[in-house]
Design a protein around this motif. Structure first.
Motif, PDB file in Angstrom:
ATOM      1  N   PRO A 169       0.827  -1.209   0.000  1.00  0.00           N
ATOM      2  CA  PRO A 169       0.000   0.000   0.000  1.00  0.00           C
ATOM      3  C   PRO A 169       0.863   1.262   0.000  1.00  0.00           C
ATOM      4  O   PRO A 169       1.847   1.342   0.726  1.00  0.00           O
ATOM      5  CB  PRO A 169      -0.805  -0.109   1.311  1.00  0.00           C
ATOM      6  N   THR A 186     -10.214   3.515   0.673  1.00  0.00           N
ATOM      7  CA  THR A 186     -11.115   2.602   1.369  1.00  0.00           C
ATOM      8  C   THR A 186     -10.419   2.063   2.619  1.00  0.00           C
ATOM      9  O   THR A 186      -9.202   2.235   2.782  1.00  0.00           O
ATOM     10  CB  THR A 186     -11.512   1.412   0.472  1.00  0.00           C
ATOM     11  N   ARG A 187     -11.170   1.384   3.451  1.00  0.00           N
ATOM     12  CA  ARG A 187     -10.586   0.776   4.649  1.00  0.00           C
ATOM     13  C   ARG A 187      -9.634  -0.359   4.291  1.00  0.00           C
ATOM     14  O   ARG A 187      -8.779  -0.736   5.091  1.00  0.00           O
ATOM     15  CB  ARG A 187     -11.703   0.240   5.557  1.00  0.00           C
ATOM     16  N   GLN A 188      -9.808  -0.912   3.096  1.00  0.00           N
ATOM     17  CA  GLN A 188      -8.931  -2.008   2.647  1.00  0.00           C
ATOM     18  C   GLN A 188      -7.631  -1.481   2.042  1.00  0.00           C
ATOM     19  O   GLN A 188      -6.874  -2.228   1.440  1.00  0.00           O
ATOM     20  CB  GLN A 188      -9.659  -2.879   1.614  1.00  0.00           C
ATOM     21  N   GLN A 189      -7.384  -0.165   2.155  1.00  0.00           N
ATOM     22  CA  GLN A 189      -6.161   0.500   1.697  1.00  0.00           C
ATOM     23  C   GLN A 189      -6.084   0.628   0.177  1.00  0.00           C
ATOM     24  O   GLN A 189      -4.991   0.796  -0.381  1.00  0.00           O
ATOM     25  CB  GLN A 189      -4.899  -0.205   2.240  1.00  0.00           C
ATOM     26  N   ASP A 190      -7.224   0.529  -0.509  1.00  0.00           N
ATOM     27  CA  ASP A 190      -7.262   0.952  -1.907  1.00  0.00           C
ATOM     28  C   ASP A 190      -7.203   2.480  -1.900  1.00  0.00           C
ATOM     29  O   ASP A 190      -7.807   3.122  -1.040  1.00  0.00           O
ATOM     30  CB  ASP A 190      -8.557   0.502  -2.583  1.00  0.00           C
ATOM     31  N   GLY A 224      -4.640  -0.848  -5.708  1.00  0.00           N
ATOM     32  CA  GLY A 224      -5.445  -1.682  -4.820  1.00  0.00           C
ATOM     33  C   GLY A 224      -6.253  -2.696  -5.599  1.00  0.00           C
ATOM     34  O   GLY A 224      -5.859  -3.145  -6.689  1.00  0.00           O
ATOM     35  N   ASN A 225      -7.417  -3.053  -5.058  1.00  0.00           N
ATOM     36  CA  ASN A 225      -8.298  -4.037  -5.680  1.00  0.00           C
ATOM     37  C   ASN A 225      -9.053  -3.398  -6.851  1.00  0.00           C
ATOM     38  O   ASN A 225      -9.739  -2.395  -6.687  1.00  0.00           O
ATOM     39  CB  ASN A 225      -9.281  -4.568  -4.632  1.00  0.00           C
ATOM     40  N   ARG A 252     -12.896  -2.755  -6.574  1.00  0.00           N
ATOM     41  CA  ARG A 252     -13.280  -1.628  -5.719  1.00  0.00           C
ATOM     42  C   ARG A 252     -12.841  -0.293  -6.321  1.00  0.00           C
ATOM     43  O   ARG A 252     -13.470   0.738  -6.107  1.00  0.00           O
ATOM     44  CB  ARG A 252     -12.665  -1.792  -4.322  1.00  0.00           C
TER      45      ARG A 252
END
Length: 227
Positions: free
Chosen positions: A91, A114-118, A135-136, A139
């Motif tokens: 990240p 995002t919270r998922q570090q995207d 990131g993903n 998303r």
């Protein structure tokens, strides 16, 4: 005092060079042979030409200077590539690459996340507004679409380009991101780049200073007026 400052500064620089070489050698074991070959080869070629032309000292000095310069340039590029290779998949890697772009671009890291570090980072330059996402992919696509709509509302007729960093189809690998941006066609004048940045900064300040309530408003309540 000046001598002491110089003495303290030189060990720091030498230590940085040594650390950079050690890190690069782990990823690129031939880095020493390649840089030495570039330096010695350039010096040898110009020295031979110097003997042929009857000016070995002049061309020997020139060969030494160009050899050192060539070795430094090659080492820098390979060290940068090795560093990007180690950052790949982590990240914030794209933001680190963007922050290394010195000229012609204004970089704003993490304009959306995002919270998922995207994350989406913004780069403004002569090609327009470039949104760089990492990131993903699933998303990131709706995030990019929303960010592009926001940019179009705020700025109008300025190209908004999106890039997803990765190794998939249609994506830009991290190690090629720097060059990809610098090779993009320049479509707007430099003066307009400054105007775009000023407007984005002003709009960002307005949004951050807006008196938005932290929870839902009760019935009949009004939004507070800005000062």
């Amino acid at each position: 005092m000046a001598r002491q400052a110089t003495t303290d500064e030189n060990p720091g620089r030498l230590k940085q060079i040594r650390l950079a070489y050690t890190m690069t050698k782990r990823v690129d074991p031939k880095i020493g042979l390649i840089t030495a070959g570039i330096g010695i080869g350039t010096f040898a070629v110009l020295l031979v030409i110097g003997f042929v032309l009857g000016h070995p000292i002049y061309l020997g000095i020139l060969g030494f200077v160009l050899g050192v310069l060539g070795a430094v340039i090659i080492f820098g590029r390979r060290a940068e590539r090795a560093a990007f290779g180690q950052m790949e998949g982590q990240p914030g890697a794209a933001a680190a690459v963007l922050n290394n772009i010195k000229r012609g671009w204004v970089i704003t890291p993490v304009v959306a996340a995002t919270r998922q570090q995207d994350a989406i980072h913004r780069a403004v330059g002569r090609p327009g507004i470039v949104l760089v996402a990492e990131g993903n992919v699933n998303r990131l696509r709706p995030m990019l679409a929303e960010e592009k709509r926001k940019m179009n509302r705020m700025i109008g007729n300025v190209p908004v380009i999106d890039i997803i960093v990765g190794d998939g189809e249609g994506q830009v690998p991290l190690k090629k991101l720097h060059m990809h941006l610098t090779k993009m066609p320049r479509t707007i004048p430099a003066a307009q780049v400054t105007q775009i940045n000023d407007r984005l900064r002003a709009m960002g300040d307005m949004m951050s200073n807006a008196p938005i309530p932290k929870g839902p408003l009760p019935k009949g309540a009004r939004m507070p007026k800005g000062r």
